[in-house]
Scaffold this motif. Structure first.
Motif, PDB file in Angstrom:
ATOM      1  N   THR A  55     -57.300  53.835 -36.888  1.00  0.00           N
ATOM      2  CA  THR A  55     -57.607  55.205 -36.490  1.00  0.00           C
ATOM      3  C   THR A  55     -56.581  56.192 -37.035  1.00  0.00           C
ATOM      4  O   THR A  55     -55.455  55.832 -37.380  1.00  0.00           O
ATOM      5  CB  THR A  55     -57.633  55.326 -34.946  1.00  0.00           C
ATOM      6  OG1 THR A  55     -56.359  54.957 -34.416  1.00  0.00           O
ATOM      7  CG2 THR A  55     -58.714  54.439 -34.358  1.00  0.00           C
ATOM      8  N   CYS A 101     -52.104  57.482 -34.744  1.00  0.00           N
ATOM      9  CA  CYS A 101     -51.333  56.263 -34.538  1.00  0.00           C
ATOM     10  C   CYS A 101     -49.888  56.500 -34.963  1.00  0.00           C
ATOM     11  O   CYS A 101     -49.553  57.539 -35.540  1.00  0.00           O
ATOM     12  CB  CYS A 101     -51.912  55.089 -35.319  1.00  0.00           C
ATOM     13  SG  CYS A 101     -51.758  55.216 -37.115  1.00  0.00           S
ATOM     14  N   PRO A 160     -60.367  58.314 -33.428  1.00  0.00           N
ATOM     15  CA  PRO A 160     -60.405  57.380 -32.308  1.00  0.00           C
ATOM     16  C   PRO A 160     -61.724  57.321 -31.548  1.00  0.00           C
ATOM     17  O   PRO A 160     -62.149  56.235 -31.124  1.00  0.00           O
ATOM     18  CB  PRO A 160     -59.268  57.888 -31.407  1.00  0.00           C
ATOM     19  CG  PRO A 160     -58.320  58.555 -32.339  1.00  0.00           C
ATOM     20  CD  PRO A 160     -59.176  59.179 -33.395  1.00  0.00           C
ATOM     21  N   THR A 165     -56.087  49.284 -33.325  1.00  0.00           N
ATOM     22  CA  THR A 165     -55.969  50.639 -32.804  1.00  0.00           C
ATOM     23  C   THR A 165     -55.039  50.692 -31.618  1.00  0.00           C
ATOM     24  O   THR A 165     -54.901  49.722 -30.867  1.00  0.00           O
ATOM     25  CB  THR A 165     -57.347  51.196 -32.387  1.00  0.00           C
ATOM     26  OG1 THR A 165     -57.194  52.540 -31.895  1.00  0.00           O
ATOM     27  CG2 THR A 165     -57.984  50.347 -31.295  1.00  0.00           C
ATOM     28  N   THR A 168     -54.288  52.425 -27.936  1.00  0.00           N
ATOM     29  CA  THR A 168     -54.957  53.125 -26.843  1.00  0.00           C
ATOM     30  C   THR A 168     -54.087  53.022 -25.596  1.00  0.00           C
ATOM     31  O   THR A 168     -53.806  51.909 -25.155  1.00  0.00           O
ATOM     32  CB  THR A 168     -56.384  52.619 -26.567  1.00  0.00           C
ATOM     33  OG1 THR A 168     -56.980  53.431 -25.529  1.00  0.00           O
ATOM     34  CG2 THR A 168     -56.456  51.160 -26.158  1.00  0.00           C
ATOM     35  N   THR A 225     -53.348  56.596 -27.786  1.00  0.00           N
ATOM     36  CA  THR A 225     -52.813  56.729 -29.136  1.00  0.00           C
ATOM     37  C   THR A 225     -51.608  57.662 -29.165  1.00  0.00           C
ATOM     38  O   THR A 225     -51.335  58.404 -28.221  1.00  0.00           O
ATOM     39  CB  THR A 225     -53.884  57.277 -30.087  1.00  0.00           C
ATOM     40  OG1 THR A 225     -54.273  58.597 -29.643  1.00  0.00           O
ATOM     41  CG2 THR A 225     -55.106  56.373 -30.133  1.00  0.00           C
ATOM     42  N   ARG A 250     -55.302  59.660 -27.187  1.00  0.00           N
ATOM     43  CA  ARG A 250     -56.732  59.378 -27.170  1.00  0.00           C
ATOM     44  C   ARG A 250     -56.950  57.961 -26.660  1.00  0.00           C
ATOM     45  O   ARG A 250     -56.112  57.064 -26.853  1.00  0.00           O
ATOM     46  CB  ARG A 250     -57.330  59.530 -28.573  1.00  0.00           C
ATOM     47  CG  ARG A 250     -57.134  60.891 -29.212  1.00  0.00           C
ATOM     48  CD  ARG A 250     -57.794  62.015 -28.427  1.00  0.00           C
ATOM     49  NE  ARG A 250     -59.231  61.867 -28.350  1.00  0.00           N
ATOM     50  CZ  ARG A 250     -60.095  62.362 -29.260  1.00  0.00           C
ATOM     51  NH1 ARG A 250     -59.635  63.017 -30.323  1.00  0.00           N
ATOM     52  NH2 ARG A 250     -61.399  62.214 -29.104  1.00  0.00           N
ATOM     53  N   ILE A 307     -59.557  54.543 -26.344  1.00  0.00           N
ATOM     54  CA  ILE A 307     -60.679  53.813 -26.910  1.00  0.00           C
ATOM     55  C   ILE A 307     -61.275  52.925 -25.827  1.00  0.00           C
ATOM     56  O   ILE A 307     -60.536  52.268 -25.080  1.00  0.00           O
ATOM     57  CB  ILE A 307     -60.246  52.965 -28.126  1.00  0.00           C
ATOM     58  CG1 ILE A 307     -60.024  53.850 -29.357  1.00  0.00           C
ATOM     59  CG2 ILE A 307     -61.274  51.904 -28.475  1.00  0.00           C
ATOM     60  CD1 ILE A 307     -58.711  54.551 -29.396  1.00  0.00           C
TER      61      ILE A 307
END
Length: 509
Positions: free
Chosen positions: A224, A227, A251, A271, A273, A275, A280, A282
């Motif tokens: 994503t 990050c 994301p 990813t 999470t 972020t 953000r 996920i």
């Protein structure tokens, strides 16, 4: 049994039978072990020698230097659990060789099963997991000793062969495992509900080792836009050298993820999470189903959540990684990282790690173990203070926008509520002003340190446009890093003190 006198207080004995056949054991009186252990703790310069001796040699035949086992440790355990721990040493040796290269996958030992039954909460796991009911080091110390050694010895060639073939539980070389680090790995596995965990020298190396071990040459990954920048730099610059291609999505863009899965032979979706830095979130369960339907793995970087707030593996992720430097250790004094998940996957990362290096120093492992004992207390405090701070900032006239998953205004608030028990201690926000006004605000705060990192006891604040992206305005524009963006890591200070400090700093702009 044949005995040969060594000193007035020690005998050399040879015993046979059971799991300790042909074992050579040095026996010392109990008071010698306790006295030496005390001296070792008082004399830090000797900790690498004296503490190992005090921890390993005891008056109990089962307490061999490599096996740990019962002995003095068992006295501190309820009798029903002592039996389980003793049985594990003999009957579950294979389950205790996770740090050995090429070791077979093992079922949970009796100690692990007893631990799961006894320690029912994150609070108890953070304090006791990996230590209370069984560790390889036989010692009367409450805390797990630091084992400062680069290599481990064997009594004879047959014992070495037994070790190589998985019949003798021990270690071989410091790069392949360490008793202090092993206790730490067991604690993290318990908290993350993982089959296995490997601890390494940093969170960045954890990501590198995971990608290197699990993504084949010519593979394809998805990640994503939001990050840790150094992770993205590694994926953009190093992975192409192995022929690995990458799709980068926003994301929340599930359509883009599905398109990437449909049109590429995706090996892994990696990813964070929440972020960094926009927090953000996920939907882990939903994304895991999408990935698994296409044969792709899902790895979650859960550093911003900690295992107290989020358990990605229980939601369907295959792996979870942490920068243990942050919430896990929690005191801004040590660097480390870890990968947790299914043993078949973590074993591949471990084997790569054994070859390449990136070893966590046992002293660092001890600091992280110590820090984890208050993990639940720290994170709960940070959760509460951060939520109150986010609510306060959202109402302040000099704040343009607040990014915090605990706020209803956050775009993934509904996801965060469904998969997190707390929203973390980091609040990102944009000051109602330009670059210079934001810099003046940062320079005016008195309590938070102006520094990188997050998750520790001390509050930390930074302006990402300077701290993380000063070398590239183009990158700032691509990833939405505005000049007025602030990342505020809440420590364990009093909320009112932090709020008043921010108020006086905002009054300066």
């Amino acid at each position: 049994m044949a005995t040969v006198s060594l000193t007035p207080q020690a005998v050399f004995s040879t015993e046979s039978g059971g799991a300790l056949a042909s074992a050579t054991i040095l026996r010392f009186p109990p008071n010698f072990v306790r006295q030496l252990s005390t001296k070792a703790r008082r004399n830090c310069s000797n900790i690498g020698v004296a503490q190992i001796v005090a921890a390993a040699w005891s008056d109990c035949p089962a307490a061999r230097p490599h096996l740990g086992g019962g002995g003095r440790r068992a006295r501190g355990v309820a009798s029903s659990h002592a039996a389980a721990a003793s049985a594990a040493a003999a009957a579950s040796a294979a389950a205790e060789v996770s740090a050995i290269p090429n070791a077979k996958v093992a079922q949970p030992s009796a100690v692990v099963l007893a631990e799961r039954n006894l320690l029912g909460s994150d609070a108890s796991l953070a304090v006791h997991a990996g230590e209370r009911l069984g560790r390889r080091i036989a010692t009367d110390a409450i805390t797990t000793p630091v084992v400062n050694t680069s290599a481990y010895w064997f009594n004879n060639s047959q014992e070495l062969i037994d070790f190589k073939e998985g019949r003798h539980a021990s270690f071989e070389y410091g790069r392949y495992g360490n008793p202090t680090t092993e206790a730490l790995e067991k604690k993290m596995s318990a908290l993350e509900k993982a089959e296995s965990t490997v601890f390494v020298a940093s969170g960045m190396y954890a990501a590198v080792a995971m990608l290197s071990a699990l993504v084949p040459a010519g593979g394809h990954i998805v990640t994503t836009t939001d990050c840790y920048r150094k992770t993205r730099i590694y994926m953009e610059t190093e992975l192409p050298k192995r022929g690995i291609s990458m799709t980068v999505i926003r994301p929340a863009d599930m359509d883009a993820l599905q398109n990437a899965l449909d049109n590429n032979n995706v090996s892994l979706f990696f990813t964070e999470t929440p972020t960094n830095p926009f927090l953000r979130c996920i939907d882990i369960e939903h994304v895991s189903n999408m990935c698994h339907s296409k044969g792709a793995l899902l790895c979650i970087d859960s550093t911003f959540a900690s295992p107290i707030n989020q358990k990605a593996l229980t939601l369907g992720a295959d792996l979870v990684i942490h920068s243990a430097t942050k919430y896990i250790a929690g005191h801004n004094d040590v660097i480390g990282g870890c990968v947790s998940g299914r043993d078949e996957l973590v074993s591949k990362v471990r084997i790569y790690h054994h070859v390449v290096g990136g070893v966590l120093n046992p002293n660092a492992a001890y600091l992280i173990l110590r820090g984890m004992k208050t993990l639940h207390l720290r994170v709960q405090c940070q959760n509460n203070t951060a939520l109150r701070m986010a609510q306060f900032l959202e109402e302040h006239l000099k704040i343009a926008r607040v990014y915090y998953p605990g706020l209803p205004s956050h775009p993934e608030h509904h996801i965060a509520k469904s998969q997190m028990t707390g929203f973390g201690g980091v609040v990102s926000f944009e000051v109602a002003g330009d670059f210079d006004a934001t810099r003046k605000f940062i320079d005016s705060v008195k309590i938070p340190y102006h520094a990188p990192s997050f998750g520790g006891c001390e509050s930390i604040i930074d302006q990402p446009a300077i701290m993380s992206y000063w070398d590239s305005k183009e990158q700032r524009d691509i990833y939405g890093i505005k000049d007025n963006l602030i990342r505020f890591s809440i420590g364990v200070e009093d909320f009112e003190d932090l709020k008043n400090d921010l108020v006086q700093a905002l009054e300066k702009i």
